[in-house]
Design a protein around this motif. Structure first.
Motif, PDB file in Angstrom:
ATOM      1  N   SER A 257       0.859  -1.281   0.079  1.00  0.00           N
ATOM      2  CA  SER A 257      -0.027   0.117  -0.261  1.00  0.00           C
ATOM      3  C   SER A 257       0.913   1.147  -0.129  1.00  0.00           C
ATOM      4  O   SER A 257       2.054   1.347   0.330  1.00  0.00           O
ATOM      5  N   THR A 277      -7.908   9.140  -6.772  1.00  0.00           N
ATOM      6  CA  THR A 277      -6.642   8.825  -7.304  1.00  0.00           C
ATOM      7  C   THR A 277      -6.613   8.920  -8.739  1.00  0.00           C
ATOM      8  O   THR A 277      -8.051   8.670  -9.487  1.00  0.00           O
ATOM      9  N   SER A 284      -4.163   2.194 -12.813  1.00  0.00           N
ATOM     10  CA  SER A 284      -5.197   1.388 -11.849  1.00  0.00           C
ATOM     11  C   SER A 284      -5.753   0.093 -12.319  1.00  0.00           C
ATOM     12  O   SER A 284      -5.864  -0.130 -13.675  1.00  0.00           O
ATOM     13  N   TYR A 288      -1.940  -0.212  -9.188  1.00  0.00           N
ATOM     14  CA  TYR A 288      -2.658   0.213  -8.028  1.00  0.00           C
ATOM     15  C   TYR A 288      -4.001  -0.060  -7.895  1.00  0.00           C
ATOM     16  O   TYR A 288      -4.660  -0.109  -8.925  1.00  0.00           O
ATOM     17  N   ARG A 290      -7.892   1.629  -7.691  1.00  0.00           N
ATOM     18  CA  ARG A 290      -8.329   3.160  -7.733  1.00  0.00           C
ATOM     19  C   ARG A 290      -9.124   3.119  -6.338  1.00  0.00           C
ATOM     20  O   ARG A 290      -9.908   2.329  -5.924  1.00  0.00           O
ATOM     21  N   THR A 291      -8.825   4.313  -5.749  1.00  0.00           N
ATOM     22  CA  THR A 291      -9.305   4.971  -4.437  1.00  0.00           C
ATOM     23  C   THR A 291     -10.001   6.234  -4.537  1.00  0.00           C
ATOM     24  O   THR A 291      -9.247   7.187  -5.031  1.00  0.00           O
ATOM     25  N   GLY A 293     -12.595   8.938  -1.617  1.00  0.00           N
ATOM     26  CA  GLY A 293     -13.131   9.161  -0.558  1.00  0.00           C
ATOM     27  C   GLY A 293     -13.139  10.605   0.006  1.00  0.00           C
ATOM     28  O   GLY A 293     -12.843  11.688  -0.789  1.00  0.00           O
ATOM     29  N   VAL A 308      -3.907   3.877   0.012  1.00  0.00           N
ATOM     30  CA  VAL A 308      -4.190   3.291  -1.455  1.00  0.00           C
ATOM     31  C   VAL A 308      -3.550   1.966  -1.705  1.00  0.00           C
ATOM     32  O   VAL A 308      -2.197   2.028  -1.590  1.00  0.00           O
TER      33      VAL A 308
END
Length: 426
Positions: A257, A277, A284, A288, A290-291, A293, A308
């Motif tokens: 992470s 992100t 993505s 990584y 995709r995040t 919030g 992430v």
């Protein structure tokens, strides 16, 4: 008869006084216990009913009276009052006539429309939690009456800009299309805006931290038969929060992470900001997860962490970068983008093969030994120097070789002739 001593008489007097004191205290306590409690005044009701307007319409022998009502609530939360329960009734009529039962904070116009027979019920009253408003023909006509509803945020940061709007309406007719609205803050006029299609909007500067009142007053155009109206809303100003910034921690090989920190220089007040992100050279799903919030910083909090997740990358994946972006912040933002750098993933190399043995019989010779005669480089300073015995043996053989060459041959022939002469003498 023997008289008691003076000391004994004094002790008796003191005891009698104590008994009298205790008796009086007990009687006083009983009197206090039986006395009626002091009356306690009931708290004032937060609800106030009012009549927006009245409109009479003759229908033959009957005059139909249409009444538009509203209310004002100073409570901090909704108040529930059932119709006909004694606190939300109509006087001189059935108690339940469809009146509202849930009362929200603030001022609300047009909350209830009631139609009655003006001749049969000339003097109705709406009783709302102890307050009563008369429903009669003395209220403004609905053809000329107006009302204003103010829309503004409940809280704002000191030094920021507060967007406010006012909706000007009429109960039974279309909203006015002219006139002006004056916006004031704590009684001081801060903006004057023309009304367009029943709406006026303005941006006003937030005052110092504390509780304030925003008011909007509608003024009809010159020569208009419309009546003015006003309304207000409460505004709580909190200390200004420091500008937000975002930064990413470094990512090392094998990390699962990435950590991103949202921070601010001042901890005063609350602040919120959304994050998401976005791809760079990293993608993505492949590099990584995709995040998105929202980060909420409470009063006194200076930073918050965003995690992430990273995807499992294939061996040989090159170094790459993706970004975390801030958006829709409740306060200023000084740094809105953080770059997250992912290191390259090394390629796994196969292990070196074992050295192959050559030769047979009782011994073996490695492949390395089958190469040059020495593993040391030529002229290696660590090689052993030749010994002195070896050097003297080399000198001896050089002398012998010299005797055997040139004059050494003549010497050999002389030796042979000498040996032949001895044989003749014999």
């Amino acid at each position: 008869m023997i008289r008691p001593r003076a000391s004994l008489r004094a002790a008796c007097a003191i005891a009698a006084g104590l008994v009298a004191s205790v008796s009086l205290a007990a009687l006083g306590g009983m009197a206090a216990a039986t006395a009626a409690p002091a009356p306690v005044s009931a708290p004032a009701s937060p609800l106030t009913p009012f009549v927006d307007c009245v409109q009479d319409a003759p229908l033959g022998a009957v005059t139909a009276r249409t009444v538009v009502l509203g209310y004002r609530s100073t409570a901090d939360a909704a108040v529930e009052l059932p119709a006909g329960g004694g606190r939300n009734d109509l006087s001189s009529a059935p108690a339940d006539r469809g009146q509202p039962t849930a009362f929200l904070p603030g001022e609300h116009h047009g909350a209830w429309l009631l139609t009655v027979d003006a001749a049969a019920e000339p003097s109705l009253g709406w009783q709302l939690d102890g307050a009563t408003v008369a429903i009669d023909g003395d209220a403004p006509s609905c053809t000329t009456a107006t009302s204003v509803a103010v829309s503004a945020p409940a809280t704002a940061a000191a030094g920021s800009t507060v967007p406010v709007s006012a909706a000007v309406t009429r109960a039974l007719l279309a909203a006015p299309g002219d006139g002006t609205v004056e916006f004031s803050l704590d009684g001081r006029v801060v903006a004057r805006v023309p009304v367009t299609a029943g709406t006026a909007r303005a941006d006003i500067p937030a005052p110092a931290a504390g509780a304030h009142t925003i008011a909007a007053a509608y003024a009809p155009a010159d020569g208009s038969a419309l009546r003015p109206a006003s309304a207000s809303a409460r505004l709580t100003v909190v200390p200004a929060a420091g500008p937000l910034a975002i930064a990413a921690d470094s990512v090392v090989g094998g990390s699962t992470s990435a950590r991103v920190i949202v921070s601010r220089t001042s901890s005063a007040g609350a602040a919120t900001v959304e994050f998401a992100t976005t791809d760079g050279t990293a993608r993505s799903g492949a590099d990584y997860v995709r995040t998105v919030g929202t980060v909420a910083l409470a009063d006194g909090q200076t930073q918050a962490m965003v995690i992430v997740p990273l995807a499992v990358r294939k061996p040989g994946a090159p170094a790459s970068t993706f970004f975390v972006v801030l958006r829709r912040a409740s306060t200023d933002v000084s740094t809105a983008v953080a770059a997250v750098s992912l290191p390259a993933v090394p390629v796994a190399r196969p292990p070196a093969p074992a050295a192959a043995a050559i030769g047979g019989g009782g011994g073996s010779l490695s492949a390395a030994a089958a190469g040059p005669s020495s593993a040391l480089p030529e002229g290696d300073p660590t090689a052993a120097a030749p010994s002195a015995v070896g050097a003297s043996q080399d000198l001896f053989w050089i002398v012998v070789a010299a005797l055997l060459t040139g004059g050494g041959i003549a010497g050999v022939l002389g030796l042979l002739r000498a040996a032949g002469g001895r044989r003749g003498d014999l």
